[in-house]
Design a protein around this motif. Structure first.
Motif, PDB file in Angstrom:
ATOM      1  N   LEU B  18      -9.013  -2.232   0.406  1.00 17.65           N
ATOM      2  CA  LEU B  18      -8.899  -0.830  -0.012  1.00 17.65           C
ATOM      3  C   LEU B  18      -7.429  -0.446  -0.174  1.00 17.65           C
ATOM      4  N   VAL B  19      -6.594  -0.898   0.756  1.00 18.25           N
ATOM      5  CA  VAL B  19      -5.157  -0.594   0.701  1.00 18.25           C
ATOM      6  C   VAL B  19      -4.519  -1.214  -0.548  1.00 18.25           C
ATOM      7  N   THR B  47       1.794  -5.668  -8.128  1.00 16.90           N
ATOM      8  CA  THR B  47       0.789  -4.933  -7.360  1.00 16.90           C
ATOM      9  C   THR B  47      -0.617  -5.293  -7.849  1.00 16.90           C
ATOM     10  N   TYR B  48      -0.776  -5.354  -9.162  1.00 13.77           N
ATOM     11  CA  TYR B  48      -2.072  -5.682  -9.754  1.00 13.77           C
ATOM     12  C   TYR B  48      -2.484  -7.119  -9.427  1.00 13.77           C
ATOM     13  N   ARG B  49      -1.503  -8.043  -9.485  1.00  9.71           N
ATOM     14  CA  ARG B  49      -1.814  -9.445  -9.158  1.00  9.71           C
ATOM     15  C   ARG B  49      -2.216  -9.606  -7.690  1.00  9.71           C
ATOM     16  N   VAL B  50      -1.613  -8.813  -6.808  1.00  6.31           N
ATOM     17  CA  VAL B  50      -2.017  -8.856  -5.397  1.00  6.31           C
ATOM     18  C   VAL B  50      -3.495  -8.472  -5.275  1.00  6.31           C
ATOM     19  N   GLN B  51      -3.901  -7.411  -5.974  1.00 10.66           N
ATOM     20  CA  GLN B  51      -5.308  -7.015  -5.910  1.00 10.66           C
ATOM     21  C   GLN B  51      -6.209  -8.108  -6.488  1.00 10.66           C
ATOM     22  N   MET B  52      -5.856  -8.592  -7.696  1.00 13.13           N
ATOM     23  CA  MET B  52      -6.705  -9.590  -8.349  1.00 13.13           C
ATOM     24  C   MET B  52      -6.812 -10.849  -7.491  1.00 13.13           C
ATOM     25  N   GLY B  87      -3.208 -13.104   7.028  1.00 14.49           N
ATOM     26  CA  GLY B  87      -2.596 -13.866   5.935  1.00 14.49           C
ATOM     27  C   GLY B  87      -2.500 -13.057   4.656  1.00 14.49           C
ATOM     28  N   ARG B  88      -3.549 -12.319   4.350  1.00 14.03           N
ATOM     29  CA  ARG B  88      -3.573 -11.492   3.140  1.00 14.03           C
ATOM     30  C   ARG B  88      -2.569 -10.350   3.202  1.00 14.03           C
ATOM     31  N   ALA B  89      -2.368  -9.781   4.401  1.00  8.14           N
ATOM     32  CA  ALA B  89      -1.385  -8.696   4.559  1.00  8.14           C
ATOM     33  C   ALA B  89       0.026  -9.246   4.366  1.00  8.14           C
TER      34      ALA B  89
END
Lengths: 130, 130, 130
Positions: B18-19, B47-52, B87-89
């Protein structure tokens, strides 16, 4: 565990996905595409599109697979899942070689998905009426 | 509910997602990237690549997490899930700062995924033989 | 099957997703966008972004929906799921017509997701304490 065959099919699908995902990482290095870019080389783009399309199909496939397993039966779900994995492997190999050849594999996994979906739909209608 | 710890880890993963998702919405406004475009500003693209990439990993992570929970145990799945979230953070923070620094977080969550996958594989083989 | 209403809502969500996915295939042919390209025509890009955004939301929605179903109740999850599907349909129709009109549908499905997430969070806290 009541669904050992569906669990096995799910792990096979995850294994296939792992292979197409790691191919993108290798293609990024091989063709020199620096993050965050995802374009700039046709061969990299094919590899990336295979992964993305697999993601796009998995969000439909996995829920349909498990609803079928729970609402209909384990073995039928597993057979549908196995066909899906085979279709996806054919799709990936075809697309990397030539994007116009992605149709066969796409159709195999699409039909598997639709079969699982319709089976689950039948199962839920039966559950609601029963 | 037989898997309270795995459910907790799943909710933490959704919170992290969500973040990173809401960060894309804010970056769209901040850098003036009008839909349907997803390129045109390096910082927006990061930012978009982090979400994808988080989406791409979640479709593997969530099934592996829950198969591990059901086939092995709740607490082990939750530990793997918590490592994945950390790890994701780390990945997201690294990537936003500098895409070449995304490796550490990616490796942590990747190893967590592989651990969950192998545990689930062990569990399913045991279930099929047992 | 203990969650017939949540299963029904899930199948409706998959049906909606099937519609937005097949729209991308048709738009690819109609606007002559050859794979692996996903850009080059504004109308194609809108259709593709609708699918991608639906994928991005589904990876949050489906786990939240099912955690709510298991941890709280079936009927509440199904109501949240139905609102999500309606929001997504409004979003898709709005976006195709004009990307600046995607806000209403996005907000409806976002609020449904957050409601399911908070309900599941309440449920898991209760399960951990109980």
């Amino acid at each position: 565990m009541h669904y050992p065959y569906t669990a096995t099919a799910t792990l096979l699908a995850l294994l296939l996905y792992l292979v197409v995902t790691m191919a993108v990482g290798r293609a990024r290095v091989k063709y020199g595409i620096k993050a965050p870019a995802v374009t700039g080389n046709e061969q990299f783009e094919r590899t990336y599109r295979v992964q993305m399309n697999t993601v796009e199909q998995m969000v439909f496939f996995l829920p349909a697979l498990w609803l079928y397993a729970v609402l209909v039966n384990d073995i039928g779900a597993a057979v549908g899942g196995l066909i899906w994995v085979i279709g996806r492997a054919v799709y990936a190999a075809g697309y990397i070689a030539d994007p116009t050849k992605r149709g066969t594999g796409m159709m195999i996994s699409f039909l598997a998905q639709i079969g699982l979906f319709l089976g689950a739909l039948f199962g839920v209608v039966r559950a609601l009426l029963g």
